[in-house]
Design an enzyme around this catalytic site. Sequence first.
Site, PDB file in Angstrom:
ATOM      1  N   TYR A  56      47.943  49.208  22.991  1.00 56.73           N
ATOM      2  CA  TYR A  56      47.695  47.841  23.457  1.00 56.73           C
ATOM      3  C   TYR A  56      47.563  47.816  24.987  1.00 56.73           C
ATOM      4  O   TYR A  56      47.494  48.862  25.621  1.00 56.73           O
ATOM      5  CB  TYR A  56      48.768  46.903  22.915  1.00 56.73           C
ATOM      6  CG  TYR A  56      48.756  46.875  21.401  1.00 56.73           C
ATOM      7  CD1 TYR A  56      47.595  46.527  20.706  1.00 56.73           C
ATOM      8  CD2 TYR A  56      49.872  47.261  20.658  1.00 56.73           C
ATOM      9  CE1 TYR A  56      47.555  46.545  19.317  1.00 56.73           C
ATOM     10  CE2 TYR A  56      49.841  47.271  19.268  1.00 56.73           C
ATOM     11  CZ  TYR A  56      48.676  46.916  18.608  1.00 56.73           C
ATOM     12  OH  TYR A  56      48.630  46.945  17.235  1.00 56.73           O
TER      13      TYR A  56
ATOM     14  N   ARG B 266      59.033  49.213  25.712  1.00 57.02           N
ATOM     15  CA  ARG B 266      58.769  50.216  24.673  1.00 57.02           C
ATOM     16  C   ARG B 266      57.545  51.034  25.060  1.00 57.02           C
ATOM     17  O   ARG B 266      56.512  50.469  25.450  1.00 57.02           O
ATOM     18  CB  ARG B 266      58.529  49.545  23.320  1.00 57.02           C
ATOM     19  CG  ARG B 266      58.475  50.545  22.149  1.00 57.02           C
ATOM     20  CD  ARG B 266      58.228  49.840  20.830  1.00 57.02           C
ATOM     21  NE  ARG B 266      58.805  50.577  19.711  1.00 57.02           N
ATOM     22  CZ  ARG B 266      58.182  50.810  18.564  1.00 57.02           C
ATOM     23  NH1 ARG B 266      56.949  50.367  18.371  1.00 57.02           N
ATOM     24  NH2 ARG B 266      58.785  51.460  17.589  1.00 57.02           N
TER      25      ARG B 266
ATOM     26  N   GLY C 111      62.031  50.929  11.221  1.00 59.77           N
ATOM     27  CA  GLY C 111      61.116  49.865  10.865  1.00 59.77           C
ATOM     28  C   GLY C 111      61.126  49.545   9.391  1.00 59.77           C
ATOM     29  O   GLY C 111      61.796  48.614   8.947  1.00 59.77           O
TER      30      GLY C 111
END
Length: 353
Positions: free
Chosen positions: A179, A226, A310
């Site tokens: 991203y 992160r 997760g």
Amino acid sequence: MDSLFTPVRVGRYTLPNRLVMAPMTRSRAGFDGTPGELATEYYAQRAGVGLIVTEGTQPSDDAQGYLTTPGIYTPAQIAGWRKITSAVHDKGGHIFIQLMHAGRMSHPDNTPHHRQGVAPSAIAPGTGMFTATGMQDIPTPRALTAEEVRQTVADFRHAARSAIEAGADGIEIHGANAYLVQQFFAPSANTRTDEYGGPIENRARFAIAVATAIAEEIGADRTAIRLSPGTAMWGIDEGAEGPDLYRHLVAELDKLGLAYLHIMHQGNEPLLADIRTLWHQSLILNRPGRPHDQIGADLASGSADLEAYGQLVLANPDFVVRLKANAAMNEADQNTFFGGAARGYVDYPALSA
């Protein structure tokens, strides 16, 4: 494994255990970016972990990439998140909202203003994205001007303040998974010739600026980031200088005194060891796909202070209870990961059921 259940200081908080719910996109927000009604139940169910890190949450209209992801920059979004944070706190949990700018990983059909995505440079990722009308190729993004880069930093600052107003314990900057923040790191996505491109110091500048602005706004002890060093997906290639970029970046971020660094580990063990040495605050480590019998191994070896999971937490709202009891785990249903309603979201059974 017993050490996983011991308290740990992270930023300004003492967490009851060293287990973290990793951020996971679920695509169940409203079209205006307000968290869905079931999100309160979803996060509250999982409040037994030491820390919840929420799904990626956009800090602006330009930051949205996927369909029906939440935001944290409007009054309605703040009100929606306040319900979630209150429910988590009522269960004794802690929650950081992850701020995620998708950058070029966006499609105009998925955003409120239906504009072209933005990125360090006008280079398409070469992949598709799901939209309301099905899969479409992601178009070439528009390169941000230097002034727009600074405005994007301001957007992150505003979103961080909004998250605190919504009752979050802190925020995690999403600097991973191809991203916007990582797009600045990668020469394959960043061909700029200004202060944000070229040498590793310049390519790390945007991430450091975002972290600095947020730390100034809400406190370094409520700010985290992160990273996923070495991620190679959706056209991201950090090149031969990638490891040195992360060494520089982590050393600079360490000076800010942030609450924690969250590493999504891609397998470069020497780099991980260097990061462990360079970073002097809490380190959270996420190894995707880690088998059940390896839970606690990074804590035991000293590689991390906390471990993030997760799918195991997604499918097991009572993850900590099951670990303590050495009980079987529910399997995650990948068909219900993104979009939909209650099924595969809030209906995974607890051990007591």
